[in-house]
Design a protein around this motif. Structure first.
Motif, short mmCIF file in Angstrom:
data_model
loop_
_atom_site.label_atom_id
_atom_site.label_comp_id
_atom_site.label_asym_id
_atom_site.label_seq_id
_atom_site.Cartn_x
_atom_site.Cartn_y
_atom_site.Cartn_z
N ASP A 22 46.67 42.14 48.43
CA ASP A 22 45.39 42.80 48.12
C ASP A 22 44.44 41.85 47.42
O ASP A 22 43.26 41.79 47.75
CB ASP A 22 45.64 44.04 47.26
N LEU A 23 44.94 41.10 46.44
CA LEU A 23 44.10 40.14 45.72
C LEU A 23 43.55 39.08 46.66
O LEU A 23 42.39 38.67 46.55
CB LEU A 23 44.88 39.48 44.59
N LEU A 24 44.35 38.63 47.61
CA LEU A 24 43.90 37.59 48.53
C LEU A 24 42.77 38.04 49.45
O LEU A 24 42.10 37.21 50.05
CB LEU A 24 45.09 37.07 49.35
N GLU A 25 42.53 39.35 49.51
CA GLU A 25 41.43 39.88 50.31
C GLU A 25 40.09 39.87 49.55
O GLU A 25 39.05 40.10 50.13
CB GLU A 25 41.74 41.31 50.76
N PHE A 26 40.14 39.62 48.25
CA PHE A 26 38.93 39.64 47.42
C PHE A 26 38.07 38.41 47.69
O PHE A 26 38.55 37.39 48.17
CB PHE A 26 39.31 39.65 45.94
N PRO A 27 36.78 38.47 47.31
CA PRO A 27 35.92 37.28 47.42
C PRO A 27 36.47 36.13 46.57
O PRO A 27 37.14 36.36 45.55
CB PRO A 27 34.58 37.77 46.87
N GLU A 28 36.17 34.91 46.97
CA GLU A 28 36.69 33.73 46.28
C GLU A 28 36.40 33.73 44.78
O GLU A 28 37.25 33.41 43.97
CB GLU A 28 36.15 32.44 46.91
N LYS A 31 38.75 36.11 43.07
CA LYS A 31 40.12 35.55 43.03
C LYS A 31 40.23 34.49 41.95
O LYS A 31 41.22 34.45 41.21
CB LYS A 31 40.51 34.95 44.39
N ASP A 32 39.22 33.64 41.84
CA ASP A 32 39.23 32.60 40.82
C ASP A 32 39.24 33.19 39.42
O ASP A 32 40.01 32.78 38.55
CB ASP A 32 38.02 31.67 40.97
N ALA A 33 38.39 34.18 39.16
CA ALA A 33 38.30 34.79 37.83
C ALA A 33 39.61 35.47 37.45
O ALA A 33 40.11 35.31 36.33
CB ALA A 33 37.14 35.79 37.79
N VAL A 36 42.43 32.83 36.81
CA VAL A 36 42.34 32.20 35.49
C VAL A 36 42.90 33.13 34.42
O VAL A 36 43.67 32.71 33.55
CB VAL A 36 40.89 31.78 35.17
N ALA A 37 42.56 34.40 34.48
CA ALA A 37 43.05 35.37 33.49
C ALA A 37 44.58 35.49 33.56
O ALA A 37 45.25 35.57 32.52
CB ALA A 37 42.40 36.73 33.70
N LEU A 38 45.13 35.48 34.76
CA LEU A 38 46.59 35.56 34.90
C LEU A 38 47.26 34.30 34.37
O LEU A 38 48.33 34.36 33.75
CB LEU A 38 46.98 35.79 36.37
N SER A 39 46.64 33.16 34.58
CA SER A 39 47.18 31.91 34.05
C SER A 39 47.22 31.92 32.53
O SER A 39 48.21 31.51 31.90
CB SER A 39 46.35 30.72 34.56
#
Length: 129
Positions: A22-28, A31-33, A36-39
């Motif tokens: 699902d996340l991979l379907e989001f705009p770039e 996905k980047d934002a 970063v938060a998950l990292s």
């Protein structure tokens, strides 16, 4: 490209259900934002965009990212000492303003239970207290 090894102090990151797809379907930019938060979460921190997910209790957070006129969310848990679990990633489409759809709330609760079971199977321990 995904890393196959963790570095010192980094918790493992696991995806529950369809959260990664699902996340991979989001705009770039979204996905980047969220990435970063998950990292930051993997290293024990809390990103400024992360806030507590209401209704489940401590240790479950959401990251909200807006793109154009759409809102995207990723819900994850840091309840476990050695791992971060991404429980759900979705585009906010609630017809009732700010309220999250009940189906999403129930899905997150089910996936949190699944994450606890997975963590116990992998590490032989339950969530940190």
């Amino acid at each position: 490209m995904a890393r196959t090894k963790t570095v010192a102090g980094e918790r493992a990151l696991f995806w529950v259900g369809s959260s990664k797809a699902d996340l991979l379907e989001f705009p770039e930019a979204v996905k980047d934002a969220i990435g970063v938060a998950l990292s930051v979460a993997q290293f024990g921190g809390k990103h400024p965009r992360a806030k507590p997910w209401k209704g489940i209790g401590a240790g479950v957070l959401e990251v909200v990212a807006d793109h154009r006129s759409d809102t995207y969310r990723a819900v994850y848990t840091v309840k476990f000492e050695r791992a971060v679990y991404v429980l759900h990633a979705f585009q906010k489409k609630s017809p009732k303003g700010r309220k999250t759809a009940q189906t999403d709330v129930e899905l997150i609760s089910r996936r949190l239970r699944a994450a606890a079971d997975d963590y116990e199977a992998r590490y032989g321990e339950r969530e940190k207290q």
